[in-house]
Scaffold this active site. Structure first.
Site, short mmCIF file in Angstrom:
data_model
loop_
_atom_site.label_atom_id
_atom_site.label_comp_id
_atom_site.label_asym_id
_atom_site.label_seq_id
_atom_site.Cartn_x
_atom_site.Cartn_y
_atom_site.Cartn_z
N LEU A 90 35.20 -47.84 76.15
CA LEU A 90 35.58 -48.88 77.11
C LEU A 90 35.21 -48.50 78.53
O LEU A 90 34.55 -49.24 79.24
CB LEU A 90 37.09 -49.16 77.01
N SER A 132 40.29 -47.58 85.52
CA SER A 132 41.47 -48.44 85.54
C SER A 132 41.06 -49.91 85.63
O SER A 132 41.72 -50.79 85.09
CB SER A 132 42.37 -48.07 86.72
N ARG A 149 48.53 -46.70 73.11
CA ARG A 149 49.26 -45.92 74.12
C ARG A 149 50.40 -45.15 73.45
O ARG A 149 50.78 -44.06 73.89
CB ARG A 149 49.83 -46.84 75.21
N ARG A 168 63.19 -11.83 74.86
CA ARG A 168 62.94 -11.16 76.14
C ARG A 168 64.26 -10.68 76.74
O ARG A 168 65.21 -11.45 76.87
CB ARG A 168 62.25 -12.14 77.08
N GLN A 218 72.77 -18.51 82.36
CA GLN A 218 73.05 -19.94 82.42
C GLN A 218 71.91 -20.74 83.04
O GLN A 218 71.62 -21.85 82.61
CB GLN A 218 74.34 -20.18 83.23
N GLY A 222 55.45 -14.14 84.21
CA GLY A 222 54.05 -13.76 84.31
C GLY A 222 53.30 -13.91 83.01
O GLY A 222 52.11 -14.26 83.00
N GLU A 240 44.04 -43.43 78.48
CA GLU A 240 44.62 -44.68 77.97
C GLU A 240 45.47 -45.37 79.03
O GLU A 240 46.49 -46.00 78.74
CB GLU A 240 45.42 -44.45 76.69
#
Length: 389
Positions: free
Chosen positions: A129, A136, A247, A272, A283, A350, A373
């Site tokens: 298209l 757009s 979409r 980790r 938290q 990192g 899209e």
């Protein structure tokens, strides 16, 4: 309320499909995702695995040799493949994108001729298209198709065509009546083997590097007149109707990318350790994970809701709000994918910034879901217009 009220959730068959695709993706697709990205090569392993298990184009109706899966099942397939490898998820996604115009508006002869090879895994089907000056503003396309007896002759260059050069078939939009604006655009099926069809070099991209993006160049491409999809002048209408359905598949891809990043981040922070404790005990980290999960689940529910509406529309029902919900789920899911993958990189610190871990790839892959899209800015315009009309 009646006790037999249907649950607002995927069926047992959908969940079985999810488990099947996830197992396949983890075993046959995920192990190649990093090298596919690193080498910018087409994920042939994924195509072979998907075709062998009938998962490359599940949406094709049974009457044309396909599995006849509904739109929600198709979303689940794309989501689970994208969780392992975003580039590979464009195999089922683009097969749907290319074939929906045929399903919506094609003659019975075109459907039988072109959907069968896709269903059997003998061909892929891309969608052409966009152009250099018609992204757009797709109605501003310059590609021309001129009737010449029992043929159409096409000239022009299409841009940003996903899986170009790998796909065998292409839905191509071209101007047949320059005086009629959007009503002068028609849709055609073009084959890669047609004389005059060539492809530009692969674009060097930020992400989805395993899915080739190239120009499709049409130079005096002469095709039989019966390869027009629908009536002359109906192509742009078909293109817009197609995007209402597809979409949703980009939203599915975004969900899968985000889920893959969240899953990896959750496992990482549990392993980790810092300050003598797993990072997951803090938290601040828990709040990040909670935000990632709840936004992802919200986007998933909207996408599944849109998929159900898409299925109803494909079955012939008039679904007045399909355009709104499909734009909404695409914009929301892709924005969530960008946020979730960025946060996943942050949670890995990192290490997240290195290619030794998959979340940086997922972050790069997520970005395109906000662009193709229809950019998310265009989606917001579409949503607003649907609300205000």
């Amino acid at each position: 309320m009646s006790s037999d009220f249907p649950a607002y959730a995927p069926s047992e068959e959908h969940e079985l499909l999810r488990r099947t695709v996830r197992e396949l993706a983890d075993a046959k697709i995920a192990p190649f995702a990093a090298v596919v990205d690193e080498e910018s090569r087409f994920p042939r392993e994924a195509l072979d695995a998907l075709v062998a298990n009938g998962l490359h184009a599940v949406h094709v109706p049974e009457s044309y040799g396909g599995a006849g899966a509904d739109a929600l099942a198709t979303v689940i397939v794309i989501e689970e493949v994208a969780r392992a490898c975003a580039s590979s998820s464009l195999i089922p996604a683009v097969n749907k994108l290319g074939t929906v115009p045929v399903l919506l508006a094609g003659s019975e002869e075109i459907k039988k001729r072109f959907l069968g090879p896709v269903a059997r895994g003998e061909a892929m089907f891309s969608y052409a298209l966009s152009e250099a000056d018609a992204g757009s503003d797709a109605a501003g396309m310059k590609t021309r198709a001129v009737r010449d007896g029992e043929h159409w002759v096409l000239n022009g260059t299409k841009m940003w065509i996903t899986n170009a050069g790998v796909s065998r078939f292409y839905t191509v939009m071209a101007v047949t009546d320059p005086s009629a604006g959007a009503r002068g655009i028609s849709a055609f099926v073009v084959e890669a083997s047609d004389a005059g069809v060539s492809f530009g070099p692969k674009e060097r991209k930020l992400g989805i590097k395993g899915s080739p993006t190239r120009q499709v160049i049409l130079e005096d491409v002469r095709i039989p007149a019966d390869r027009i999809i629908g009536e002359p002048g109906t192509g742009f209408k078909t293109a817009l109707a197609t995007l209402d359905h597809t979409r949703i598949t980009i939203a599915a891809q975004a969900l899968g990318i985000a889920q893959g990043a969240l899953d990896f981040a959750v496992g990482y922070v549990q392993q980790r350790r810092q300050f003598g404790r797993p990072v997951a005990d803090f938290q601040g980290v828990q709040f990040m994970l909670a935000d990632m999960a709840m936004r992802l689940e919200g986007a998933r529910q909207l996408t599944y809701h849109a998929a159900v509406k898409s299925e109803r529309a494909m079955s012939g029902e008039r679904v007045a709000d399909l355009t709104l919900v499909s734009s909404a789920c695409k914009a929301l899911a892709s924005d969530v994918a960008m946020d979730v993958t960025t946060d996943a990189v942050q949670l890995l610190g990192g290490y997240g910034y290195t290619r030794e871990f998959p979340v940086e790839r997922m972050m790069r892959d997520a970005k395109i879901t906000q662009i193709y899209e229809g950019t998310n800015q265009i989606q917001r315009m579409v949503i607003a217009r649907q609300l205000l009309k």
